[in-house]
Design a protein around this motif. Structure first.
Motif, mmCIF file in Angstrom:
data_model
loop_
_atom_site.group_PDB
_atom_site.id
_atom_site.type_symbol
_atom_site.label_atom_id
_atom_site.label_comp_id
_atom_site.label_asym_id
_atom_site.label_seq_id
_atom_site.Cartn_x
_atom_site.Cartn_y
_atom_site.Cartn_z
ATOM 1 N N THR A 44 -1.997 11.433 -11.782
ATOM 2 C CA THR A 44 -3.320 11.509 -12.401
ATOM 3 C C THR A 44 -3.245 11.115 -13.873
ATOM 4 O O THR A 44 -4.087 10.367 -14.387
ATOM 5 C CB THR A 44 -3.883 12.932 -12.264
ATOM 6 O OG1 THR A 44 -3.973 13.268 -10.875
ATOM 7 C CG2 THR A 44 -5.254 13.035 -12.897
ATOM 8 N N THR A 45 -2.228 11.608 -14.552
ATOM 9 C CA THR A 45 -2.042 11.269 -15.964
ATOM 10 C C THR A 45 -1.771 9.777 -16.133
ATOM 11 O O THR A 45 -2.308 9.133 -17.047
ATOM 12 C CB THR A 45 -0.883 12.091 -16.548
ATOM 13 O OG1 THR A 45 -1.186 13.487 -16.429
ATOM 14 C CG2 THR A 45 -0.653 11.750 -18.015
ATOM 15 N N LEU A 46 -0.931 9.215 -15.267
ATOM 16 C CA LEU A 46 -0.633 7.787 -15.332
ATOM 17 C C LEU A 46 -1.878 6.954 -15.061
ATOM 18 O O LEU A 46 -2.115 5.940 -15.732
ATOM 19 C CB LEU A 46 0.473 7.439 -14.337
ATOM 20 C CG LEU A 46 0.912 5.978 -14.295
ATOM 21 C CD1 LEU A 46 1.428 5.525 -15.659
ATOM 22 C CD2 LEU A 46 1.970 5.765 -13.216
ATOM 23 N N ARG A 47 -2.683 7.382 -14.123
ATOM 24 C CA ARG A 47 -3.944 6.668 -13.827
ATOM 25 C C ARG A 47 -4.837 6.623 -15.063
ATOM 26 O O ARG A 47 -5.399 5.589 -15.407
ATOM 27 C CB ARG A 47 -4.660 7.375 -12.680
ATOM 28 C CG ARG A 47 -6.009 6.764 -12.308
ATOM 29 C CD ARG A 47 -6.855 7.771 -11.553
ATOM 30 N NE ARG A 47 -7.170 8.923 -12.386
ATOM 31 C CZ ARG A 47 -7.641 10.076 -11.894
ATOM 32 N NH1 ARG A 47 -7.818 10.224 -10.596
ATOM 33 N NH2 ARG A 47 -7.917 11.079 -12.717
ATOM 34 N N ASP A 48 -4.963 7.762 -15.728
ATOM 35 C CA ASP A 48 -5.807 7.815 -16.925
ATOM 36 C C ASP A 48 -5.244 6.930 -18.039
ATOM 37 O O ASP A 48 -6.010 6.266 -18.763
ATOM 38 C CB ASP A 48 -5.931 9.256 -17.414
ATOM 39 C CG ASP A 48 -6.687 10.139 -16.424
ATOM 40 O OD1 ASP A 48 -7.396 9.585 -15.562
ATOM 41 O OD2 ASP A 48 -6.553 11.377 -16.522
ATOM 42 N N LEU A 49 -3.917 6.914 -18.179
ATOM 43 C CA LEU A 49 -3.302 6.067 -19.201
ATOM 44 C C LEU A 49 -3.548 4.595 -18.900
ATOM 45 O O LEU A 49 -3.897 3.807 -19.795
ATOM 46 C CB LEU A 49 -1.805 6.355 -19.278
ATOM 47 C CG LEU A 49 -0.995 5.457 -20.226
ATOM 48 C CD1 LEU A 49 -1.515 5.564 -21.654
ATOM 49 C CD2 LEU A 49 0.495 5.823 -20.164
ATOM 50 N N LEU A 50 -3.395 4.197 -17.635
ATOM 51 C CA LEU A 50 -3.652 2.810 -17.249
ATOM 52 C C LEU A 50 -5.110 2.433 -17.510
ATOM 53 O O LEU A 50 -5.401 1.328 -17.997
ATOM 54 C CB LEU A 50 -3.309 2.609 -15.776
ATOM 55 C CG LEU A 50 -1.830 2.499 -15.432
ATOM 56 C CD1 LEU A 50 -1.632 2.545 -13.920
ATOM 57 C CD2 LEU A 50 -1.241 1.213 -15.996
ATOM 58 N N ALA A 51 -6.026 3.345 -17.187
ATOM 59 C CA ALA A 51 -7.444 3.061 -17.420
ATOM 60 C C ALA A 51 -7.700 2.843 -18.908
ATOM 61 O O ALA A 51 -8.446 1.928 -19.289
ATOM 62 C CB ALA A 51 -8.298 4.207 -16.887
ATOM 63 N N ASP A 52 -7.079 3.661 -19.758
ATOM 64 C CA ASP A 52 -7.269 3.505 -21.205
ATOM 65 C C ASP A 52 -6.717 2.169 -21.698
ATOM 66 O O ASP A 52 -7.329 1.502 -22.541
ATOM 67 C CB ASP A 52 -6.587 4.654 -21.945
ATOM 68 C CG ASP A 52 -7.309 5.982 -21.760
ATOM 69 O OD1 ASP A 52 -8.486 5.957 -21.365
ATOM 70 O OD2 ASP A 52 -6.688 7.038 -22.001
ATOM 71 N N LEU A 53 -5.545 1.784 -21.176
ATOM 72 C CA LEU A 53 -4.946 0.523 -21.616
ATOM 73 C C LEU A 53 -5.773 -0.679 -21.169
ATOM 74 O O LEU A 53 -5.977 -1.627 -21.939
ATOM 75 C CB LEU A 53 -3.515 0.420 -21.079
ATOM 76 C CG LEU A 53 -2.489 1.405 -21.669
ATOM 77 C CD1 LEU A 53 -1.148 1.270 -20.962
ATOM 78 C CD2 LEU A 53 -2.334 1.194 -23.165
ATOM 79 N N VAL A 54 -6.247 -0.664 -19.931
ATOM 80 C CA VAL A 54 -7.074 -1.768 -19.444
ATOM 81 C C VAL A 54 -8.388 -1.809 -20.222
ATOM 82 O O VAL A 54 -8.859 -2.874 -20.628
ATOM 83 C CB VAL A 54 -7.333 -1.629 -17.934
ATOM 84 C CG1 VAL A 54 -8.372 -2.646 -17.472
ATOM 85 C CG2 VAL A 54 -6.031 -1.814 -17.155
#
Length: 423
Positions: free
Chosen positions: A244-254
């Motif tokens: 879940t944390t990784l998903r949120d980080l990826l969303a922020d980067l994109v």
């Protein structure tokens, strides 16, 4: 009563974390004799400061987070029922509360209050670091809570699927916790009654100077007795949480790669916008997938994860972190000692990440080894020695860089000042 109460031996410094890790961690609930990271006297000032913004009503998405439960409900605007500066001591507050809500049980939960007091934050960090050195360092933040309750049973741990293990130091009063395995079926009836035998349910009961632990696969019901005060650390253990944390980080980067555009993305409709047309839905979704794949395979994500890990490791999982302290004037004659742990990690071929108390900054790799060695290992040293270690003595600009670094380390509590050496 079916009371589970094995007691782990204690070293002079507190808990024998090595024995605890070997025998109990991620295996079974246990009660330990343990000195808490801080005492009861520190709780009331911390609660007063944490609760001050909430006296006017509930606030969302802020830390610390405060909740007051009375009887069988959560008060959205507890107002004067929260501790205040007019309450000289914890007992004064609890006496006032008993007069204001006679005969009713209550629970005050203050979540993540440690960010307000570095001394308490560092005391908890130093205590819990002993466990992490045995079982591994957490890759997600640990949730700290200060709990104050009397004649109150909290069922929140029974209704949601468990995702966190728990360490609970009892500072005052008594706490009874009924536990059952997540895979043991639905919660039995009347589990809140600690004197009732229920198959599959076990009870831990602890008083002041004791610590309760249970693994992350247990549901639980807490009963607060005798004006109980406790410090609880909730430790993330569910394997789905990092994703879940990784998903949120990826969303922020994109999202950042798209210019942080805050408009809602509507798809066009009309001629030329069928699903597989050039301006249709499918090409747009494919483009988004390509951006995501580029982000996953790129260095930006790896660097973000490195920096994130260095920060979390240096904080021992205790986030959010206290703000840096005010700086002091540092000259080449300043004397200091390194007092904080510095976590170092490569950050590409030319730079290195340094993390102190959850704060992260970078240094050139070529200089970092010499700087680190010049800082010493707790013995008194001087800014002049650091300047000379970097051969900066003949260059005022380089001197300023070194002194600025020492100021940063001081503000982040990586070093403390000693006496000023006379010129």
């Amino acid at each position: 009563m079916n009371t589970l109460a094995p007691v782990v031996r204690r070293t002079p410094d507190g808990i024998d974390w090595e024995l605890f890790a070997q025998r109990d961690w991620d295996r079974r609930p246990v009660r330990l004799r343990a000195r808490p990271p801080f005492g009861l006297d520190e709780v009331h000032p911390l609660n007063v400061t944490s609760c001050a913004p909430f006296r006017a009503g509930t606030r969302f998405w802020v830390m610390p987070d405060v909740r007051f439960l009375l009887g069988d409900g959560w008060l959205r605007a507890p107002g004067a029922l929260l501790p205040d500066t007019t309450d000289a001591t914890l007992d004064d507050y609890l006496d006032r509360l008993a007069a204001d809500v006679p005969g009713q049980g209550y629970l005050l939960t203050v979540r993540q209050p440690l960010l307000l007091d570095h001394a308490l934050w560092s005391a908890v960090r130093d205590t819990i670091s002993g466990l992490w050195r045995q079982v591994g360092w957490p890759n997600l933040p640990v949730v700290a809570e200060v709990l104050t309750g009397d004649r109150f049973t909290q069922h929140a741990g029974a209704t949601a699927a468990p995702t966190h293990a728990a360490l609970t130091w009892v500072l005052r009063g008594r706490m009874d916790v009924r536990l059952w395995d997540e895979h043991g079926g639905p919660p039995p009836a009347d589990i809140a009654d600690p004197d009732r035998e229920v198959p599959g349910v076990r009870t831990l009961s602890a008083g002041a100077g004791e610590l309760l632990y249970w693994p992350g696969d247990r549901r639980h019901v807490d009963t607060y007795c005798e004006r109980c005060v406790a410090l609880r650390l909730r430790i993330p253990v569910d394997r789905g949480l990092p994703f879940t944390t990784l998903r949120d980080l990826l969303a922020d980067l994109v999202h950042g790669g798209q210019g942080n555009d805050e408009t809602v993305p509507y798809f066009p409709f009309g001629p030329g916008t069928r699903i597989d047309d050039r301006d249709g839905v499918l090409p747009r979704l494919t483009a988004l997938g390509d951006e995501l794949r580029t982000t996953v395979e790129g260095e930006q994500l790896r660097r973000a994860l490195r920096i994130r890990w260095a920060a979390l490791r240096s904080a021992a999982g205790l986030e959010p972190i206290p703000v840096p302290r005010e700086g002091v004037t540092i000259t080449r004659d300043t004397r200091f000692r390194r007092t904080g742990e510095i976590i170092r990690m490569p950050d590409g071929p030319a730079r290195e990440v340094w993390a102190v108390d959850g704060n992260v900054f970078t240094l050139p790799t070529a200089a970092s080894d010499r700087v680190y060695a010049a800082l010493g290992d707790g013995e008194e040293t001087g800014a002049d020695a650091v300047c000379r270690a970097l051969a900066a003595g003949d260059d005022d600009r380089n001197d300023r860089t070194v002194l600025a670094l020492l100021d940063k380390l001081y503000r982040l509590r990586g070093i403390d000042m000693a006496e000023e050496r006379a010129r």
